[in-house]
Design an enzyme around this catalytic site. Structure first.
Site, mmCIF file in Angstrom:
data_model
loop_
_atom_site.group_PDB
_atom_site.id
_atom_site.type_symbol
_atom_site.label_atom_id
_atom_site.label_comp_id
_atom_site.label_asym_id
_atom_site.label_seq_id
_atom_site.Cartn_x
_atom_site.Cartn_y
_atom_site.Cartn_z
ATOM 1 N N ARG A 186 -9.451 5.959 3.921
ATOM 2 C CA ARG A 186 -8.161 5.377 3.514
ATOM 3 C C ARG A 186 -7.145 5.607 4.630
ATOM 4 O O ARG A 186 -6.886 6.739 5.029
ATOM 5 C CB ARG A 186 -7.697 6.039 2.221
ATOM 6 C CG ARG A 186 -6.328 5.640 1.685
ATOM 7 C CD ARG A 186 -5.983 6.618 0.566
ATOM 8 N NE ARG A 186 -4.833 6.254 -0.228
ATOM 9 C CZ ARG A 186 -3.577 6.635 0.016
ATOM 10 N NH1 ARG A 186 -3.314 7.373 1.099
ATOM 11 N NH2 ARG A 186 -2.598 6.308 -0.807
ATOM 12 N N ASP A 207 8.902 14.674 -3.242
ATOM 13 C CA ASP A 207 9.273 14.642 -1.820
ATOM 14 C C ASP A 207 10.620 15.312 -1.552
ATOM 15 O O ASP A 207 10.785 16.001 -0.544
ATOM 16 C CB ASP A 207 9.297 13.194 -1.326
ATOM 17 C CG ASP A 207 7.891 12.618 -1.214
ATOM 18 O OD1 ASP A 207 6.924 13.403 -1.246
ATOM 19 O OD2 ASP A 207 7.761 11.384 -1.096
#
Length: 321
Positions: free
Chosen positions: A295, A229
């Site tokens: 999901r 990230d």
């Protein structure tokens, strides 16, 4: 009487020769068949090895999963389960902010920050928003901060595109719950990593995600690639995931995988479960491909740099009045 006997002898010899030729042909055919069977067997073995090798290659990332940090059948409460790792050098390339920049790195999971009931409310919020559009591929996002919503192969601004309809999709209570949950996640991260929560800032992108098994249509749909990230976004210092659906019952696949040098370590999503971690290369990760079902999750990200901070989302009428 002689000629006929000679003819019969010739005929007899011809018959014997013919029989020998047939036997010879049969033997050669048998030998050829046995050779062919041997070759076919070798080809089948080679094909089997190729198939197995291909399967191992395709599944190599998942085959190295040797540890489940938290399974769906566990309840991590009241304290989070923490797995410490050494901080990477990624943060040295950015300005340091005492009281926030990671000094203690790792990953943690807790089921004690958000209730399943709150997760269900947030899931319904995501379902209503994403019902307005959605990606053509397997991954769709809804960002309440910027208004970004997946639509086909592009994104639209939900507040501009749908205008007055937004009031029929979201409520003030939805946004209040969102803000409240964000604050609790922020406090949990600060406590776990010994930070000053007032020095942490929400940052973009922070968004709802909906993932199913539909084939990817664009690069945005390829959610399963390993990434870091801090490298991808720059501003990220801490990343969290709030899961809104259950692994194994609402969907299969879709586990969150930390990719370490010696093993892969997984988190099995559960509605209300929060997973959070420092955002550097010490936490290389990916999401397993969803193979069935849908999901839902929320990615909530924090930075130490106030210049990259964003505000909590608000209903359009709040923004203008």
């Amino acid at each position: 009487m002689v000629l006929p006997r000679q003819r019969n002898a010739k005929g007899s010899n011809a018959t014997e020769i013919e029989k020998k030729i047939k036997r010879g042909n049969a033997l050669r055919q048998g030998s050829t068949w046995r050779s062919s069977r041997g070759l076919m067997a070798l080809l089948l073995v080679a094909l089997s090895v190729f198939v197995v090798a291909g399967w191992l290659y395709v599944t190599s990332l998942d085959s190295d999963i040797t540890e489940t940090l938290v399974s769906k059948g566990e309840l991590v409460s009241p304290q989070p389960r923490v797995y410490s790792v050494q901080c990477s050098e990624d943060y040295e390339n950015y300005q340091r902010y005492p009281g926030c920049t990671p000094q203690k790195c790792g990953r943690a999971v807790t089921d004690n920050v958000v209730t399943r009931e709150e997760a269900q409310v947030l899931k319904r919020l995501a379902e209503r928003g994403l019902a307005l559009a959605g990606s053509d591929g397997g991954a769709s996002i809804l960002d309440l901060h910027s208004g970004a919503l997946s639509m086909g192969k592009q994104f639209v601004n939900i507040y501009r595109y749908f205008g007055d309809q937004i009031g029929e999709v979201f409520t003030q209570e939805d946004f209040e719950l969102y803000r409240n949950v964000r604050k609790r996640i922020q406090a949990a991260i600060a406590e776990t990593f010994d930070l000053d929560p007032t020095l942490m800032y929400l940052t973009k992108p922070t968004f709802f995600s909906r993932i199913n098994s539909t084939e990817a249509k664009t690069q945005h749909d390829e959610y399963w690639h390993p990434h870091i990230d801090k490298v991808t976004y720059g501003s990220f210092d801490y990343t969290s995931l709030l899961y809104l659906s259950d692994y194994g019952s609402d969907f299969t696949g879709g586990r969150f995988i930390f990719m370490d040098q010696n093993a892969n370590r997984t988190v099995e999503p559960l509605a209300g479960r929060v997973s959070f971690f420092s955002s550097g290369s010490e936490n290389l990760h990916r999401v397993e491909r969803v193979t069935w079902g849908t999901r839902y999750a929320i990615t909530v990200s924090f930075t130490c740099d106030p210049a990259h901070g964003i505000s909590d989302p608000a209903m359009p009428e709040d923004t203008h009045g």
